[in-house]
Design an enzyme around this catalytic site. Sequence first.
Site, PDB file in Angstrom:
ATOM      1  N   LYS B  22      -5.806  30.410 -10.726  1.00 43.95           N
ATOM      2  CA  LYS B  22      -6.700  29.715 -11.592  1.00 43.95           C
ATOM      3  C   LYS B  22      -7.853  29.132 -11.175  1.00 43.95           C
ATOM      4  CE  LYS B  22      -3.061  26.608 -14.596  1.00 43.95           C
ATOM      5  NZ  LYS B  22      -3.006  25.585 -15.169  1.00 43.95           N
ATOM      6  N   ARG B  23      -8.472  29.779 -11.572  1.00 44.04           N
ATOM      7  CA  ARG B  23     -10.406  29.139 -11.755  1.00 44.04           C
ATOM      8  C   ARG B  23     -10.614  28.170 -11.892  1.00 44.04           C
ATOM      9  NH1 ARG B  23     -12.613  33.790  -9.604  1.00 44.04           N
ATOM     10  NH2 ARG B  23     -14.291  33.074 -10.217  1.00 44.04           N
ATOM     11  N   CYS B  42      13.384  31.338 -26.689  1.00 44.08           N
ATOM     12  CA  CYS B  42      15.151  31.160 -27.750  1.00 44.08           C
ATOM     13  C   CYS B  42      15.849  32.318 -28.252  1.00 44.08           C
ATOM     14  CB  CYS B  42      13.880  30.712 -29.268  1.00 44.08           C
ATOM     15  SG  CYS B  42      13.071  29.016 -29.681  1.00 44.08           S
ATOM     16  N   SER B 160       6.476  23.110 -18.606  1.00 44.39           N
ATOM     17  CA  SER B 160       5.277  23.781 -19.387  1.00 44.39           C
ATOM     18  C   SER B 160       5.850  24.655 -20.277  1.00 44.39           C
ATOM     19  CB  SER B 160       4.081  24.650 -18.359  1.00 44.39           C
ATOM     20  OG  SER B 160       5.417  25.923 -17.535  1.00 44.39           O
ATOM     21  N   HIS B 165      15.430  23.683 -20.137  1.00 48.59           N
ATOM     22  CA  HIS B 165      15.391  25.568 -19.117  1.00 48.59           C
ATOM     23  C   HIS B 165      15.776  24.283 -17.605  1.00 48.59           C
ATOM     24  CE1 HIS B 165      10.935  24.221 -19.476  1.00 48.59           C
ATOM     25  NE2 HIS B 165      10.918  24.930 -17.454  1.00 48.59           N
ATOM     26  N   CYS B 195      30.117   9.616   6.860  1.00 47.15           N
ATOM     27  CA  CYS B 195      29.042  10.084   5.919  1.00 47.15           C
ATOM     28  C   CYS B 195      28.299   9.126   5.238  1.00 47.15           C
ATOM     29  CB  CYS B 195      29.525  11.124   5.227  1.00 47.15           C
ATOM     30  SG  CYS B 195      28.266  11.518   4.076  1.00 47.15           S
ATOM     31  N   CYS B 198      28.764   9.209   1.398  1.00 50.21           N
ATOM     32  CA  CYS B 198      30.503   9.156   1.922  1.00 50.21           C
ATOM     33  C   CYS B 198      30.436   7.293   1.400  1.00 50.21           C
ATOM     34  CB  CYS B 198      31.480   9.031   2.482  1.00 50.21           C
ATOM     35  SG  CYS B 198      31.869  10.583   2.129  1.00 50.21           S
ATOM     36  N   GLU B 308       1.517   5.750  -2.270  1.00 46.40           N
ATOM     37  CA  GLU B 308       2.669   6.941  -2.117  1.00 46.40           C
ATOM     38  C   GLU B 308       2.112   8.258  -1.691  1.00 46.40           C
ATOM     39  OE1 GLU B 308       1.445   5.277  -5.246  1.00 46.40           O
ATOM     40  OE2 GLU B 308       3.190   4.291  -5.461  1.00 46.40           O
TER      41      GLU B 308
END
Lengths: 348, 348
Positions: B22-23, B42, B160, B165, B195, B198, B308
């Site tokens: 991407k430019r 689709c 996008s 999906h 665990c 668990c 963050e």
Amino acid sequence: MPEWRKDPVVDRWVAVSTERAKRPTDYRPPLEQKKQERCPLCEGHEGDTPPEVLAFRKPGSEPNRPGWWVRVVPNKFPACRVEEDNKMTRKDIYYTWCGVGAHEVIVETTDHEPNLINQTEWQVAEVIWAWRARSLDLRRDTRLKYISIFKNKGSVAGASLEHAHSQLIAIPMVPAEIKEELAGVRAYREERGRCVYCDVWQHEAATGERVVVEASHFISFVPYAARFPFEMWILPKKHQRDFADIDEAGVRDLAYVLRESLRRLAWTVYDPPYNLVLHTCPVNDVAEEDYHWHIEILPRLTIIAGFELGTGYYINPTPPEMAAAALREAGKWCPEVISAVQEVRAGV
Amino acid sequence: MPEWRKDPVVDRWVAVSTERAKRPTDYRPPLEQKKQERCPLCEGHEGDTPPEVLAFRKPGSEPNRPGWWVRVVPNKFPACRVEEDNKMTRKDIYYTWCGVGAHEVIVETTDHEPNLINQTEWQVAEVIWAWRARSLDLRRDTRLKYISIFKNKGSVAGASLEHAHSQLIAIPMVPAEIKEELAGVRAYREERGRCVYCDVWQHEAATGERVVVEASHFISFVPYAARFPFEMWILPKKHQRDFADIDEAGVRDLAYVLRESLRRLAWTVYDPPYNLVLHTCPVNDVAEEDYHWHIEILPRLTIIAGFELGTGYYINPTPPEMAAAALREAGKWCPEVISAVQEVRAGV
């Protein structure tokens, strides 16, 4: 009182609001910030914020009144704050840390201007001095172990106020990100006997292909493994673990490199939203581990999505060498271009 | 060919696009996706995608033609792909990993419907079967060490394409996030002999205050140290390191818990954008380290900003207990509420 909670599996602390908690209805869209009617950060509105903890102001002017040029106030909605006690408690399998911390806002200009790059270099230097002063003052509380200084520009990058400002959050633990960097510095020194950050900037300066701005004491470049398109790191050339050790020549030089790097970013990709994060060594750290402080500029042109959140790895669609070439090229443009690109961005 | 680059200091790999880079002009605002004229996912548009690698389809229907109900295709713009060689190279101080990997799209429905929750439980189970089948097939390439399955819902969360999906990215290294979780599991077992996952689900089931949906084999809850408002984790109750070991009863149960959790999220906070990430054990892993696979649902109602990104720690304005109570309450509402909240969200 906000509380820090630790994830039961990994080194990840979360500040959970309990006092001013956001209820489901607070998330009703649109989530975009509304245009504020009255900006609490503008000169003349000093009464809209908690009382200042620092201000650079004209001799004779009164605290919490006009006459300042950089002003620091506690955040009105703090993620954490300095409380009396500092204790870790355990509830069954979970750990909580109560209260200690600070959350402050550094107001970077008196006028309602969102963009730091429209300030003079002198003003940018004053902002850096304010960061330094707050860092030195807060570390006197020895319970605090890290002082995170950052800036969110644009609502996409998390800014809830338009007026140019940066923030400071002081916490009682060393963040995971910094711990990882400290370990990386240690491992590299053990293997090669040198500082990895020193080697990185020297390598970048020598090859030049990813350099953006170079001055006597600081250099900015697009990192080799940039997470974000047009990401830039600014490093002091001198090996220095603590940001607060910066001297007057350093501040002047950093103001130039920082402002110039941000200007080129704005010119190249339409004044994008970004986060700026200062990485420095822990404070009140008995071990005094080796480190090399630096600034990371993270443009928010891509989205941190499922892959990034699930793996900690990133996808960057713009090669760092292409980004650096464009950022260098932007330096040759007429500075007036910026007003045009800012109009484009403002029209979104 | 995309290349993986390692950060010189920390364990962070970045897939850098070199082919379809991407430019700067590609970042001209508005950055929001445009309404697609023709959706490549689709039914009837099978020719718009690369040839399918898997499809659940009616007996007698031809590959890459209508007649399927879940379909998996290579990503047209892959972050990485399976190449012939798999080599790490070193350029001075930097490391690069070339080529090996896979990036696939799991099409979750034939009709142009963005929301998985509007599918039947049966259809959700079929999506889970597709995830499992692709995970089992890809691991036959022993160079691949991790298969990341995730879903980005809504453009704010990185989708996008609108059509429902999920995605799969297979990589030749174990991600930092998973390594950290493996280390957490190991440390907890050394200390307490059990665990940690668990213990977490059993603790949550016992106290109930953060539980959202509980069924025979799976449970969903808001984690104690949730990073995001209304974050949810879905855990199998049985200790199972590998997602692909799920059996038929498990798939049926997970389809119910997953769909019901996502429905309640949509009802509670106006059908928000979210990321869903499947965390599972590495593949082709000689050590076969202990793990407990799970799903994390990360609503994107807050912004990942400077704090963050600089610390790896989070600020969550909604207490997990409040979020869980609201999500449980939503289960009692009339399901028709969802169409109203979807309209609100669509109007943004």
